[in-house]
Write a protein that holds these residues in place. Structure first.
Motif, mmCIF file in Angstrom:
data_model
loop_
_atom_site.group_PDB
_atom_site.id
_atom_site.type_symbol
_atom_site.label_atom_id
_atom_site.label_comp_id
_atom_site.label_asym_id
_atom_site.label_seq_id
_atom_site.Cartn_x
_atom_site.Cartn_y
_atom_site.Cartn_z
ATOM 1 N N LEU A 164 0.843 -1.191 0.000
ATOM 2 C CA LEU A 164 0.000 0.000 0.000
ATOM 3 C C LEU A 164 0.882 1.246 0.000
ATOM 4 C CD1 LEU A 164 -2.973 1.075 0.326
ATOM 5 C CD2 LEU A 164 -2.493 1.142 2.795
ATOM 6 N N THR A 165 0.553 2.202 -0.842
ATOM 7 C CA THR A 165 1.374 3.400 -0.968
ATOM 8 C C THR A 165 0.554 4.657 -0.712
ATOM 9 O OG1 THR A 165 2.806 4.682 -2.474
ATOM 10 C CG2 THR A 165 0.981 3.475 -3.469
ATOM 11 N N ALA A 166 1.225 5.696 -0.237
ATOM 12 C CA ALA A 166 0.573 6.992 -0.059
ATOM 13 C C ALA A 166 0.755 7.856 -1.292
ATOM 14 C CB ALA A 166 1.143 7.704 1.169
ATOM 15 N N HIS A 167 1.413 7.318 -2.304
ATOM 16 C CA HIS A 167 1.675 8.057 -3.537
ATOM 17 C C HIS A 167 0.623 7.709 -4.585
ATOM 18 C CE1 HIS A 167 5.708 9.490 -2.249
ATOM 19 N NE2 HIS A 167 5.643 8.417 -1.493
ATOM 20 N N GLU A 168 0.760 8.291 -5.745
ATOM 21 C CA GLU A 168 -0.170 8.000 -6.819
ATOM 22 C C GLU A 168 -0.055 6.533 -7.222
ATOM 23 O OE1 GLU A 168 -2.433 9.887 -7.943
ATOM 24 O OE2 GLU A 168 -1.854 11.858 -7.176
ATOM 25 N N ASN A 169 -1.154 5.989 -7.707
ATOM 26 C CA ASN A 169 -1.173 4.601 -8.156
ATOM 27 C C ASN A 169 -0.554 4.538 -9.549
ATOM 28 O OD1 ASN A 169 -1.688 1.991 -8.840
ATOM 29 N ND2 ASN A 169 -3.900 2.097 -8.544
#
Length: 524
Positions: free
Chosen positions: A228-233
């Motif tokens: 899971l990332t806090a950046h753009e997909n």
């Protein structure tokens, strides 16, 4: 950099990157040209049957796809890698000119969001065709070639080794192969096979936001997605940004503009802290984290982690909700009730892609998550002990030799882990079994010598691109396990394990020499 997908023609990608890596590929291409010709000829009947693969083939691909690509791009792509694959992914890694992942002590990877580990369709059926007219390597010849190398003092007093013919499953060479030793990061091969066996290569891990109807409480529920990332997909990974946007949209439709924000980490049990304690090689093991709790923009390698990844991810989620006009409280721990209504979800890429990224970059956070996911999938407790039981049970169901094995974690950071060279080679052979295609990512994710992941800076000789292996490094421990194609076109699985080493650089070079010698062996 465009993503290479097995179901598309690789020619445009290969042509673009071939110029950048041509000098580096020349040596390996010259060495591999005869075997490529044999494999391409063996695969001609398969070419007409190329079809769009199912989801699990995103990682592994069908054998027919690799064979079809062989005829068209072999000149531009260079030699085949150790599992008999077309090696366009090597070129991509070389063109990126970036270091590989960590092996418990390397430098951090370059900034930027990671994309799924590159893979190409294996041609195990092509290799099987070759094996019908090639005898297995002679055990005595292998002994004469490998034993002097394994007696190198750099490998400690009692190194262990095993070499297996993947086609037949027959062990061709072994020394101390049943000794249970500390495996370090080669443990991840076992984690990969167990997870794929328990959940299937198509399995995805979901993170969700839920609304408690009476309290206007929004709960961010961790599903255990370590990517899971806090950046753009931008690479297929699940993004908190997407989840926040969809959650805010649903709340707005309900006329809700202010919520109490909470987060739920009850999916996992037991201690979040790994037995090695606070360590830059992994974050606390939590079912909710963003970007592995990293405190910089790195995507692999050791770096300081936030002390509470779940709280950090929830704060980021709250900030994202605010950017969409939803006012939130400071987040706190909670548990979503059965009455909570799901507002939005985001899902990880297929398990196949997670396994490949774990193996390519020796990603400890993914490894620990997959061990716990295996426990959950099999009804065991999602803690270190439950993961140990679950991984062992899955491998036992596969009929693998588990005598002396212990899986005290999923990553190999725990020195109490124990594997044998026999088990490591059996895992690799099982992953190549035509009847178990869901296990194939355990091969396609292995770093490619000289080009990807933890082998990026190793193998500058003719074995570059031919050896494909998982490394393992702890203080006093050096291991290497993977696959290669020898000079007679045989697909071999190997495992070399050294404990009580005193010079890690010398031990690493000794292991690399052994693998290189095996790849150059015309021992039929």
């Amino acid at each position: 950099m465009p993503e290479l997908r097995p179901w598309r023609s690789a020619r445009p990608h290969v042509v673009r990157i071939a110029g950048a890596v041509r000098p580096r590929l020349a040596r390996a291409a010259a060495a591999a040209k005869p075997r490529v010709a044999r494999l391409a000829r063996a695969g001609k009947p398969q070419v007409a049957r190329l079809t769009r693969p199912k989801t699990w083939q995103f990682a592994a691909g069908a054998a027919t796809a690799g064979l079809a690509l062989a005829a068209g791009v072999v000149t531009a792509a260079g030699p085949w890698d150790s599992s008999g694959q077309r090696t366009a992914e090597r070129d991509r890694a070389a063109a990126m000119d970036r270091p590989g992942g960590t092996d418990h002590g390397g430098t951090s990877g370059a900034p930027g969001r990671p994309r799924p580990a590159p893979s190409a369709a294996p041609v195990l059926t092509g290799l099987g065709g070759v094996s019908k007219v090639r005898s297995a390597p002679d055990g005595k010849a292998l002994e004469n070639a490998l034993t002097p190398l394994l007696e190198d003092p750099a490998l400690g007093p009692r190194p262990a080794a095993a070499v297996v013919d993947v086609t037949s499953g027959r062990r061709l060479y072994g020394t101390g192969s049943d000794a249970a030793l500390t495996p370090a990061s080669t443990t991840k091969i076992a984690t990969a096979v167990a997870a794929l066996s328990a959940m299937g290569a198509d399995h995805r891990i979901t993170t969700r936001a839920a609304l408690e109807p009476d309290t206007q409480e929004v709960v961010l529920v961790g599903g255990g997605d370590p990517t899971l990332t806090a950046h753009e997909n931008d690479g297929g990974w699940a993004s908190l940004r997407t989840l926040a946007a969809e959650t805010a949209g649903d709340l707005a439709e309900r006329g809700v503009r202010e919520v109490t924000l909470s987060y739920d980490t009850t999916l996992y049990a037991g201690d979040e802290k790994h037995p090695i304690g606070v360590n830059p090689n992994l974050a606390p093991v939590s079912p909710l984290m963003a970007d592995e709790g990293r405190t910089d923009d790195s995507t692999s390698g050791p770096v300081a982690r936030v002390p509470d990844p779940a709280a950090d991810a929830a704060r980021t989620f709250g900030d994202l909700l605010k950017s969409h006009g939803i006012k939130t409280t400071a987040p706190g721990p909670s548990k979503a009730t059965t009455r909570a209504k799901t507002l939005a979800t985001v899902s990880s890429p297929p398990l196949s892609a997670l396994v490949e990224r774990m193996l390519t970059n020796s990603d400890n956070d993914i490894a620990e998550a997959l061990a716990r996911q295996t426990a959950l999938a099999t009804g065991d407790r999602a803690d270190f002990a439950g993961a140990d039981r679950a991984v062992s049970a899955q491998l036992r169901e596969l009929g693998l030799p588990l005598k002396g094995a212990a899986f005290k974690d999923g990553s190999g950071l725990n020195r109490a882990d124990r594997l044998t060279a026999d088990l490591l080679t059996a895992l690799l052979a099982k992953a190549a079994d035509p009847d178990r295609p869901e296990l194939r990512p355990a091969l396609t994710g292995l770093p490619v010598a000289g080009f990807t992941g933890t082998l990026t800076s190793r193998y500058t000789d003719g074995a570059a691109g031919v050896v494909r292996a998982k490394t393992g490094t702890l203080t006093g421990v050096n291991t290497l396990a993977g696959t290669l194609v020898d000079q007679d076109g045989r697909l071999l699985a190997f495992a070399f394990m050294a404990n009580d080493t005193t010079n890690p650089e010398a031990a690493q070079k000794a292991l690399d020499r052994a693998a290189t010698t095996l790849s150059e062996c015309g021992c039929g």
